[in-house]
Design an enzyme around this catalytic site. Sequence first.
Site, PDB file in Angstrom:
ATOM      1  N   HIS A 173      28.443   6.737 -18.084  1.00  0.00           N
ATOM      2  CA  HIS A 173      29.645   7.549 -17.872  1.00  0.00           C
ATOM      3  C   HIS A 173      30.222   7.248 -16.497  1.00  0.00           C
ATOM      4  CE1 HIS A 173      32.234  10.910 -19.005  1.00  0.00           C
ATOM      5  NE2 HIS A 173      32.300  11.147 -17.706  1.00  0.00           N
ATOM      6  N   ARG A 178      41.882  22.541 -15.697  1.00  0.00           N
ATOM      7  CA  ARG A 178      41.685  21.912 -14.372  1.00  0.00           C
ATOM      8  C   ARG A 178      42.688  20.805 -14.148  1.00  0.00           C
ATOM      9  NH1 ARG A 178      36.256  19.582 -14.879  1.00  0.00           N
ATOM     10  NH2 ARG A 178      36.528  18.794 -12.776  1.00  0.00           N
ATOM     11  N   LYS A 216      28.414  17.510 -21.359  1.00  0.00           N
ATOM     12  CA  LYS A 216      28.739  16.637 -22.502  1.00  0.00           C
ATOM     13  C   LYS A 216      27.666  15.578 -22.716  1.00  0.00           C
ATOM     14  CE  LYS A 216      32.696  16.050 -20.630  1.00  0.00           C
ATOM     15  NZ  LYS A 216      34.044  15.941 -20.086  1.00  0.00           N
ATOM     16  N   SER A 253      30.883  19.576 -15.928  1.00  0.00           N
ATOM     17  CA  SER A 253      31.717  19.055 -17.008  1.00  0.00           C
ATOM     18  C   SER A 253      31.109  17.784 -17.597  1.00  0.00           C
ATOM     19  CB  SER A 253      33.126  18.774 -16.447  1.00  0.00           C
ATOM     20  OG  SER A 253      33.871  17.983 -17.317  1.00  0.00           O
ATOM     21  N   ASP A 287      33.809  23.433 -21.955  1.00  0.00           N
ATOM     22  CA  ASP A 287      34.293  22.383 -21.049  1.00  0.00           C
ATOM     23  C   ASP A 287      35.655  21.870 -21.515  1.00  0.00           C
ATOM     24  OD1 ASP A 287      34.170  20.167 -19.037  1.00  0.00           O
ATOM     25  OD2 ASP A 287      34.184  18.996 -20.876  1.00  0.00           O
TER      26      ASP A 287
HETATM   27  N1  URA Z   1      35.063  13.436 -16.231  1.00  0.00           N
HETATM   28  C1  URA Z   1      34.685  14.581 -16.858  1.00  0.00           C
HETATM   29  O1  URA Z   1      34.207  14.573 -17.992  1.00  0.00           O
HETATM   30  N2  URA Z   1      34.862  15.744 -16.216  1.00  0.00           N
HETATM   31  C2  URA Z   1      35.367  15.812 -14.968  1.00  0.00           C
HETATM   32  O2  URA Z   1      35.457  16.896 -14.446  1.00  0.00           O
HETATM   33  C3  URA Z   1      35.751  14.624 -14.314  1.00  0.00           C
HETATM   34  C4  URA Z   1      35.578  13.429 -14.970  1.00  0.00           C
END
Ligand code: URA
Length: 434
Positions: free
Chosen positions: A82, A168, A187, A183, A161
């Site tokens: 990620h 956000r 996930k 966040s 989220d």
């Molecule tokens: N990627 C995400 O999934 N969440 C964030 O807050 C920033 C980048």
Amino acid sequence: MIPYQIIEKKSRGQQLSHSEISDFILAYTDGSIPDYQMSALLMAIFIKGMSTEETLSLTKVMLESGEQMDFSSAPGFVADKHSTGGVGDKVSILLAPILAVLDIHIPMISGRGLGHSGGTLDKLESIPGFDVNLDLDDWKEMVIKEHVGLIGQTGNICPADKKIYALRDVTATVRSIPLISASIMSKKIAEGIQGLVLDVKTGNGAFMQTPAESRALANSLVSIGKGYGIKTTALITDMNQPLGSAIGNWFEMEESVRGLQGDGPADLMEVTYALGAEILRMSNPNLSEAAAIELQSKTVADGSAFEKLKRITELQGGDPGVLDDLSQYPKAKYSQTLTATESGYLSHVDTMALGFAGIQIGAGRRKITDAIDYSSGMYMHARIGDNLGRGDDIITVYSNDEKALEEVMAKGEEYFSINQSPPEIPPLILERIE
Ligand code: URA
């Protein structure tokens, strides 16, 4: 629970309890707390921060707001990569098929563009027909059989989220270590993975712009991952200029295809292989880094990684033909090239401004409902440290919106600096956090 009191407590910098965080977040998710109160709490967290315990509570609440995947029946290591977000970052599109060929199972849940930064889902959707909204059972089956499936965050995965992330994006509360940590990690934990590598970007095109901030984010992410029993490492990588040359959805798909065909830009391939090596070495600790890189480059050299990308595309409803013949893809109607007005070294790129310029020409969204123009994008001809002659090309911008193109080009020179002395070239991979 009285939302006002929780907002007030956080705005004074006091620590919230697990039940206060849980009650507030779950009430927002089910609609009983309105956007304006959630926005106020987000801004209080953004300004006052959160302790490690509060960040862990937020992660847990977001994770448990939805379904969690179980890949214990997968006959191999299950992992993901990620990125914290940047400009021209198309690593996931290369790495998912490379690792799938190497027997790693990749249940990848990606996001859309956020602020100035691009999103893997938008890039994948530039392939005609590509469906990122697979039914979760079909996706799980694909991950088991093909070792990879590329989807977006469905309503069932961390719904808290999903709702907060959208808020956000429009309330300037993205750039917060606890909010980003909870966040991303909620996930990733929901994916049911055993290993995770994080690409934490640093520089003027990243959410965290200094190495110290990026290190703090990396440490926060890695410690949450480990707390959930996931082998987690992070690389801090440079985002003081776009990664590779292409910016914009189809442009980045094209560059990814070239990368998988053995013709990718050196910086993109280096970051891809370094991140891939982290996962391969989690799966097999006896593998050296050099051997892990070699394994990946072989999947490019023998064409198997590219074949895998086409297979993923086909199984997810996309047209693999456009990947075989990139020239088929519709071109933007207008293009303009910015050239150097003086000779000298390219010494600075305003990467975030380029990301926002991408939104202006239609390659990203101003608001959630905007449609993306996949043929809009940019192509960088120079990198920091290149010695340019007067009139040399710096960037070409493509768009179907002539007025937006003119506006971006009018500001073009502000995005780049040329100096007479050679600049310090930022290292591509700054640090590894374990
Ligand atoms: N990627 C995400 O999934 N969440 C964030 O807050 C920033 C980048």
